[in-house]
Scaffold this motif. Structure first.
Motif, short mmCIF file in Angstrom:
data_model
loop_
_atom_site.label_atom_id
_atom_site.label_comp_id
_atom_site.label_asym_id
_atom_site.label_seq_id
_atom_site.Cartn_x
_atom_site.Cartn_y
_atom_site.Cartn_z
N GLU A 84 55.50 39.18 6.17
CA GLU A 84 55.55 37.73 5.98
C GLU A 84 54.88 37.38 4.66
O GLU A 84 53.85 37.95 4.30
N SER B 266 53.75 33.77 3.07
CA SER B 266 53.65 32.33 3.29
C SER B 266 52.24 31.88 2.93
O SER B 266 51.42 32.68 2.50
N GLU B 267 51.96 30.61 3.16
CA GLU B 267 50.61 30.11 2.94
C GLU B 267 49.63 30.74 3.93
O GLU B 267 48.45 30.87 3.66
N ARG B 268 50.15 31.15 5.07
CA ARG B 268 49.32 31.72 6.14
C ARG B 268 49.00 33.19 5.93
O ARG B 268 47.93 33.67 6.25
N ARG B 269 49.98 33.92 5.36
CA ARG B 269 49.84 35.37 5.26
C ARG B 269 50.63 35.88 4.04
O ARG B 269 51.71 35.38 3.76
N ARG C 180 53.73 33.92 -2.06
CA ARG C 180 53.58 32.57 -1.54
C ARG C 180 54.86 31.76 -1.58
O ARG C 180 54.95 30.72 -0.94
#
Length: 91
Positions: A31, A33-36, A80
Motif C-alpha cells: 500500500e 497512501s497517507e497511512r502507509r 504517497r
C-alpha cells in the motif's frame, strides 16, 4: 518457472498492489497512501518475481509497476501519490 498473479489499483490518495504466487500460500500486499508507504518494499519485491500474470497487464499494470520501481529507485516517488505517477506515465 514460478508464476505470480497480481493486480494494481490507483486512486487519488491510494495505490495498492496485491501479488499471489500460484500454487503456494505466499502472497504480498503493498500500500502507498497517507497511512502507509510500502513503496521501497514493493520495489525490492518485484525483482524476485519470475513470471507475472495480470489483468490488463500489457496496457497498464506492468507499465505502472515498472515506472514506479524506477521512480522509487531514483527518489522521485515516495509512495504517497500513485495516481499522479500513473498520470505522468501516460503524458
Amino acid at each position: 518457472m514460478r508464476e505470480t498473479v497480481y493486480d494494481l489499483e490507483t486512486f487519488p490518495n491510494f495505490f495498492s498492489g496485491a501479488f499471489k504466487h500460484v500454487g503456494l500460500e505466499e502472497y504480498g500486499v503493498f500500500e502507498c497512501s497517507e497511512r502507509r508507504d510500502d513503496s521501497v518494499a514493493l520495489e525490492q519485491f518485484v525483482p524476485t518475481l519470475e513470471r507475472m500474470v495480470g489483468f490488463n497487464n500489457d496496457e497498464f499494470d506492468y507499465l505502472l509497476l515498472h515506472y514506479l520501481c524506477h521512480a522509487v529507485r531514483g527518489g522521485e516517488f515516495t509512495g504517497r501519490d500513485g495516481l499522479a505517477v500513473a498520470r505522468r506515465m501516460y503524458v
